[in-house]
Design a protein around this motif. Structure first.
Motif, PDB file in Angstrom:
ATOM      1  N   VAL A  98       0.815  -1.212   0.000  1.00  0.00           N
ATOM      2  CA  VAL A  98       0.000   0.000   0.000  1.00  0.00           C
ATOM      3  C   VAL A  98       0.851   1.266   0.000  1.00  0.00           C
ATOM      4  CG1 VAL A  98      -1.970  -1.121   1.093  1.00  0.00           C
ATOM      5  CG2 VAL A  98      -0.233  -0.026   2.526  1.00  0.00           C
ATOM      6  N   THR A  99       2.153   1.114  -0.155  1.00  0.00           N
ATOM      7  CA  THR A  99       3.033   2.272  -0.276  1.00  0.00           C
ATOM      8  C   THR A  99       3.310   2.569  -1.743  1.00  0.00           C
ATOM      9  OG1 THR A  99       5.169   1.101  -0.383  1.00  0.00           O
ATOM     10  CG2 THR A  99       4.195   1.447   1.817  1.00  0.00           C
ATOM     11  N   ALA A 100       3.864   3.729  -1.987  1.00  0.00           N
ATOM     12  CA  ALA A 100       4.254   4.106  -3.343  1.00  0.00           C
ATOM     13  C   ALA A 100       5.693   3.705  -3.646  1.00  0.00           C
ATOM     14  CB  ALA A 100       4.081   5.612  -3.542  1.00  0.00           C
ATOM     15  N   ASP A 101       6.262   2.824  -2.820  1.00  0.00           N
ATOM     16  CA  ASP A 101       7.629   2.368  -3.081  1.00  0.00           C
ATOM     17  C   ASP A 101       7.717   1.559  -4.370  1.00  0.00           C
ATOM     18  OD1 ASP A 101       8.336   3.585  -0.754  1.00  0.00           O
ATOM     19  OD2 ASP A 101       8.815   1.757   0.350  1.00  0.00           O
ATOM     20  N   THR A 102       6.627   0.895  -4.735  1.00  0.00           N
ATOM     21  CA  THR A 102       6.556   0.189  -6.016  1.00  0.00           C
ATOM     22  C   THR A 102       5.314   0.669  -6.752  1.00  0.00           C
ATOM     23  OG1 THR A 102       5.143  -1.680  -5.380  1.00  0.00           O
ATOM     24  CG2 THR A 102       7.510  -1.845  -4.833  1.00  0.00           C
ATOM     25  N   ILE A 103       5.131   0.192  -7.973  1.00  0.00           N
ATOM     26  CA  ILE A 103       3.951   0.600  -8.751  1.00  0.00           C
ATOM     27  C   ILE A 103       2.712  -0.187  -8.364  1.00  0.00           C
ATOM     28  CG2 ILE A 103       5.323   1.344 -10.734  1.00  0.00           C
ATOM     29  CD1 ILE A 103       4.277  -1.306 -12.108  1.00  0.00           C
ATOM     30  N   VAL A 104       2.824  -1.158  -7.460  1.00  0.00           N
ATOM     31  CA  VAL A 104       1.699  -2.048  -7.170  1.00  0.00           C
ATOM     32  C   VAL A 104       0.483  -1.274  -6.678  1.00  0.00           C
ATOM     33  CG1 VAL A 104       0.893  -3.903  -5.644  1.00  0.00           C
ATOM     34  CG2 VAL A 104       3.089  -4.113  -6.836  1.00  0.00           C
ATOM     35  N   GLU A 105       0.671  -0.328  -5.757  1.00  0.00           N
ATOM     36  CA  GLU A 105      -0.494   0.414  -5.254  1.00  0.00           C
ATOM     37  C   GLU A 105      -1.103   1.282  -6.340  1.00  0.00           C
ATOM     38  OE1 GLU A 105      -1.046   3.831  -4.411  1.00  0.00           O
ATOM     39  OE2 GLU A 105       0.827   4.494  -5.299  1.00  0.00           O
ATOM     40  N   GLN A 106      -0.299   1.843  -7.236  1.00  0.00           N
ATOM     41  CA  GLN A 106      -0.872   2.632  -8.324  1.00  0.00           C
ATOM     42  C   GLN A 106      -1.649   1.751  -9.290  1.00  0.00           C
ATOM     43  OE1 GLN A 106       1.798   4.816 -10.934  1.00  0.00           O
ATOM     44  NE2 GLN A 106       0.086   5.625 -12.116  1.00  0.00           N
ATOM     45  N   VAL A 107      -1.093   0.598  -9.610  1.00  0.00           N
ATOM     46  CA  VAL A 107      -1.796  -0.315 -10.510  1.00  0.00           C
ATOM     47  C   VAL A 107      -3.147  -0.695  -9.911  1.00  0.00           C
ATOM     48  CG1 VAL A 107      -1.760  -2.616 -11.556  1.00  0.00           C
ATOM     49  CG2 VAL A 107       0.287  -1.183 -11.627  1.00  0.00           C
ATOM     50  N   PHE A 108      -3.184  -0.945  -8.612  1.00  0.00           N
ATOM     51  CA  PHE A 108      -4.455  -1.244  -7.958  1.00  0.00           C
ATOM     52  C   PHE A 108      -5.458  -0.108  -8.165  1.00  0.00           C
ATOM     53  CE2 PHE A 108      -7.281  -0.893  -4.292  1.00  0.00           C
ATOM     54  CZ  PHE A 108      -7.816  -2.168  -4.208  1.00  0.00           C
ATOM     55  N   ARG A 109      -5.008   1.133  -7.955  1.00  0.00           N
ATOM     56  CA  ARG A 109      -5.914   2.283  -8.125  1.00  0.00           C
ATOM     57  C   ARG A 109      -6.370   2.416  -9.576  1.00  0.00           C
ATOM     58  NH1 ARG A 109      -3.461   6.632  -7.924  1.00  0.00           N
ATOM     59  NH2 ARG A 109      -1.307   6.146  -7.384  1.00  0.00           N
ATOM     60  N   GLU A 110      -5.436   2.235 -10.504  1.00  0.00           N
ATOM     61  CA  GLU A 110      -5.769   2.406 -11.918  1.00  0.00           C
ATOM     62  C   GLU A 110      -6.768   1.347 -12.384  1.00  0.00           C
ATOM     63  OE1 GLU A 110      -4.695   4.935 -13.623  1.00  0.00           O
ATOM     64  OE2 GLU A 110      -3.064   5.666 -12.349  1.00  0.00           O
ATOM     65  N   ILE A 111      -6.582   0.099 -11.934  1.00  0.00           N
ATOM     66  CA  ILE A 111      -7.486  -0.957 -12.352  1.00  0.00           C
ATOM     67  C   ILE A 111      -8.868  -0.746 -11.752  1.00  0.00           C
ATOM     68  CG2 ILE A 111      -7.912  -3.449 -12.355  1.00  0.00           C
ATOM     69  CD1 ILE A 111      -5.590  -2.537 -14.127  1.00  0.00           C
ATOM     70  N   ARG A 112      -8.927  -0.220 -10.534  1.00  0.00           N
ATOM     71  CA  ARG A 112     -10.251   0.072  -9.960  1.00  0.00           C
ATOM     72  C   ARG A 112     -10.992   1.092 -10.810  1.00  0.00           C
ATOM     73  NH1 ARG A 112     -14.455   0.028  -9.365  1.00  0.00           N
ATOM     74  NH2 ARG A 112     -15.829  -0.185  -7.552  1.00  0.00           N
ATOM     75  N   ALA A 113     -10.274   2.097 -11.286  1.00  0.00           N
ATOM     76  CA  ALA A 113     -10.904   3.077 -12.173  1.00  0.00           C
ATOM     77  C   ALA A 113     -11.274   2.450 -13.510  1.00  0.00           C
ATOM     78  CB  ALA A 113      -9.960   4.262 -12.380  1.00  0.00           C
ATOM     79  N   PHE A 114     -10.441   1.545 -14.004  1.00  0.00           N
ATOM     80  CA  PHE A 114     -10.679   0.880 -15.288  1.00  0.00           C
ATOM     81  C   PHE A 114     -12.008   0.131 -15.294  1.00  0.00           C
ATOM     82  CE2 PHE A 114      -9.318  -3.114 -17.802  1.00  0.00           C
ATOM     83  CZ  PHE A 114      -9.878  -2.640 -18.975  1.00  0.00           C
ATOM     84  N   ARG A 115     -12.444  -0.364 -14.144  1.00  0.00           N
ATOM     85  CA  ARG A 115     -13.736  -1.055 -14.083  1.00  0.00           C
ATOM     86  C   ARG A 115     -14.900  -0.107 -14.335  1.00  0.00           C
ATOM     87  NH1 ARG A 115     -14.474  -3.606  -8.651  1.00  0.00           N
ATOM     88  NH2 ARG A 115     -16.278  -4.594  -9.638  1.00  0.00           N
ATOM     89  N   ILE A 116     -14.647   1.206 -14.298  1.00  0.00           N
ATOM     90  CA  ILE A 116     -15.686   2.206 -14.516  1.00  0.00           C
ATOM     91  C   ILE A 116     -15.610   2.790 -15.923  1.00  0.00           C
ATOM     92  CG2 ILE A 116     -16.584   4.451 -13.786  1.00  0.00           C
ATOM     93  CD1 ILE A 116     -17.104   2.261 -11.756  1.00  0.00           C
ATOM     94  N   TYR A 117     -14.415   3.274 -16.318  1.00  0.00           N
ATOM     95  CA  TYR A 117     -14.376   4.000 -17.590  1.00  0.00           C
ATOM     96  C   TYR A 117     -14.467   3.068 -18.794  1.00  0.00           C
ATOM     97  CZ  TYR A 117      -9.184   3.570 -16.981  1.00  0.00           C
ATOM     98  OH  TYR A 117      -7.905   3.152 -16.755  1.00  0.00           O
ATOM     99  N   ASP A 118     -14.904   3.683 -19.903  1.00  0.00           N
ATOM    100  CA  ASP A 118     -15.296   2.942 -21.111  1.00  0.00           C
ATOM    101  C   ASP A 118     -16.433   1.971 -20.823  1.00  0.00           C
ATOM    102  OD1 ASP A 118     -13.665   4.288 -22.804  1.00  0.00           O
ATOM    103  OD2 ASP A 118     -12.671   2.537 -23.622  1.00  0.00           O
ATOM    104  N   GLY A 119     -17.283   2.346 -19.887  1.00  0.00           N
ATOM    105  CA  GLY A 119     -18.462   1.565 -19.546  1.00  0.00           C
ATOM    106  C   GLY A 119     -18.223   0.656 -18.366  1.00  0.00           C
ATOM    107  N   PRO A 120     -18.936   0.868 -17.249  1.00  0.00           N
ATOM    108  CA  PRO A 120     -18.785  -0.022 -16.099  1.00  0.00           C
ATOM    109  C   PRO A 120     -19.279  -1.425 -16.412  1.00  0.00           C
ATOM    110  CG  PRO A 120     -20.592   1.515 -15.746  1.00  0.00           C
ATOM    111  CD  PRO A 120     -19.906   1.951 -16.993  1.00  0.00           C
ATOM    112  N   THR A 121     -18.818  -2.370 -15.619  1.00  0.00           N
ATOM    113  CA  THR A 121     -19.162  -3.777 -15.815  1.00  0.00           C
ATOM    114  C   THR A 121     -20.658  -3.983 -15.995  1.00  0.00           C
ATOM    115  OG1 THR A 121     -17.222  -4.560 -14.602  1.00  0.00           O
ATOM    116  CG2 THR A 121     -19.146  -6.024 -14.653  1.00  0.00           C
ATOM    117  N   GLU A 122     -21.453  -3.321 -15.164  1.00  0.00           N
ATOM    118  CA  GLU A 122     -22.896  -3.557 -15.167  1.00  0.00           C
ATOM    119  C   GLU A 122     -23.541  -3.115 -16.481  1.00  0.00           C
ATOM    120  OE1 GLU A 122     -21.156  -3.799 -11.391  1.00  0.00           O
ATOM    121  OE2 GLU A 122     -21.139  -2.093 -12.771  1.00  0.00           O
ATOM    122  N   VAL A 123     -23.057  -2.033 -17.082  1.00  0.00           N
ATOM    123  CA  VAL A 123     -23.611  -1.571 -18.360  1.00  0.00           C
ATOM    124  C   VAL A 123     -23.310  -2.574 -19.462  1.00  0.00           C
ATOM    125  CG1 VAL A 123     -23.391   0.190 -20.158  1.00  0.00           C
ATOM    126  CG2 VAL A 123     -23.613   0.874 -17.768  1.00  0.00           C
TER     127      VAL A 123
END
Length: 396
Positions: free
Chosen positions: A352-377
């Motif tokens: 959960v630190t910014a020492d690696t890209i892992v926490e950013q990738v987690f945040r980006e993928i969470r947003a990815f589930r929304i943009y270009d149409g959320p899963t439910e749509v």
């Protein structure tokens, strides 16, 4: 490396290109992941231009478009874009990032020679970024996942069109040089190309969002009596939704490609951590609770990769691929969310630190589930297709 990427049965030429892109992203771009020219609204213009200059020198700038202007096939594009995504900064450096990649694809398919010369070519050269002005504020009853609700209007005025409305979540609007604006005429939806900045397009604020990989962030915008020459309309009045589908079906898939690359890298980091970190007398990977999460990651990554190539093959047949891209968007975004979440969990506090890209990738993928149409749509769209197909088979 804990995950073996496919080359996707591409030509030797494209396989060599994939190798160069991967080498560049891993060995050059990754070194900028802690560059101070990044903030919560994305990489700065200075960093963006610096990375693109490095890609230009390495001959991997805009690698999915050939020198003659033709695009790689969707399968070839997948092999390249997955590798460009191995760093959150990789798509920016290689000029394969959203929304530019999708906008370049659209203009390459339907733009007039004049539009391609004026708007597309500077984007391909990495000299200008672009923004796609479609989504509107919910409070205004505007278009989001349902573009038919569009409130932004356009009306002819001599040899120009006048556009008025509000837009929101407009990725990269702050600092963009090219805009594609959707508005509604008496005939239906329309698309226009505009030079940016323009005083008639005013950014009210850049939103604070969970993701931070795209330059310019996501803006709320007011369009106030924007005058656009009629020659800068894509096609004819009323054809905007058709052109939107030409752009959106492949764009959903290229999102999947880039974020698959990011999750492959995040999984490498988590696997490395689990093999180096000891707890209770043995490496973390030897604890089933950890080792099984990494095993599940390999399964999800492979399924996501296969889905990407399957959908790419459908698009390469010339089909519009709307249903297929919806299936890919749902399956891949949900699988990658599981991968990113497990990577954070495997790494514990470090995850959960910014020492690696892992926490950013987690945040980006969470947003990815929304943009270009959320899963439910997308599921709703697929359910409607099931009903249409059933009626066609049983009532026709």
């Amino acid at each position: 490396m804990s995950y073996e990427m496919e080359t996707g049965n591409v030509s030797d030429e494209v396989a060599e290109l994939c190798g160069r892109v991967e080498d560049f992203v891993r060995n050059v771009v990754a070194g900028y992941e802690h560059d101070p020219r990044r903030n919560s609204h994305g990489p700065s213009e200075e960093l963006s231009l610096a990375l693109k200059d490095l890609a230009r020198k390495a001959d991997v700038l805009t690698p999915h478009i050939r020198e003659d202007g033709s695009h790689l096939t969707h399968r070839e594009t997948a092999a390249v874009l997955i590798r460009s995504g191995l760093s959150p900064l990789g798509p920016l450096a290689c000029n394969t990032a959203a929304p530019d990649e999708g906008n370049m694809y659209l203009l390459g398919k339907v733009g007039s020679p004049e539009i391609q010369s004026h708007f597309l070519e500077p984007m391909v050269r990495g000299e200008k970024r672009s923004a796609f002005f479609m989504t509107e504020p919910a409070g205004d009853g505007g278009a989001g996942s349902d573009p038919s609700m569009m409130q932004t209007t356009c009306r002819p005025d001599g040899n120009h069109w006048v556009i008025n409305g509000r837009k929101t979540y407009i990725t990269g609007a702050d600092g963009a040089g090219v805009g594609i604006v959707m508005a509604k005429s008496d005939d239906g939806a329309c698309m226009f190309l505009v030079d940016l900045p323009d005083p008639a397009i005013r950014i009210e604020r850049v939103l604070d969002t969970i993701d931070s990989s795209m330059p310019g962030g996501h803006s709320e915008v007011v369009i106030d009596n924007l005058r656009v020459p009629a020659t800068q309309m894509l096609g004819e009045s009323g054809e905007g939704f058709r052109y939107a589908q030409i752009r959106l079906a492949p764009a959903r898939l290229t999102h999947c490609m880039r974020w698959l690359g990011a999750c492959i890298r995040a999984n490498e980091i988590a696997a490395d951590y689990a093999n180096r970190r000891n707890a209770f007398g043995k490496p973390l990977v030897d604890h089933e609770g950890v080792g099984f999460m990494l095993a599940e990651n390999l399964i999800d990554l492979k399924q996501a990769e296969l889905m990407v190539y399957w959908c790419a093959d459908v698009l390469d047949t010339g089909a519009l691929g709307t249903a297929e891209s919806s299936m890919a968007k749902v399956a891949v975004s949900e699988a990658l969310m599981r991968v990113a979440d497990r990577c954070v969990q495997v790494m514990g506090g470090q995850g959960v630190t910014a020492d690696t890209i892992v926490e950013q990738v987690f945040r980006e993928i969470r947003a990815f589930r929304i943009y270009d149409g959320p899963t439910e749509v997308h599921k709703w769209s697929l359910a409607k297709k099931i009903k249409r197909d059933w009626r066609k088979a049983n009532e026709g």
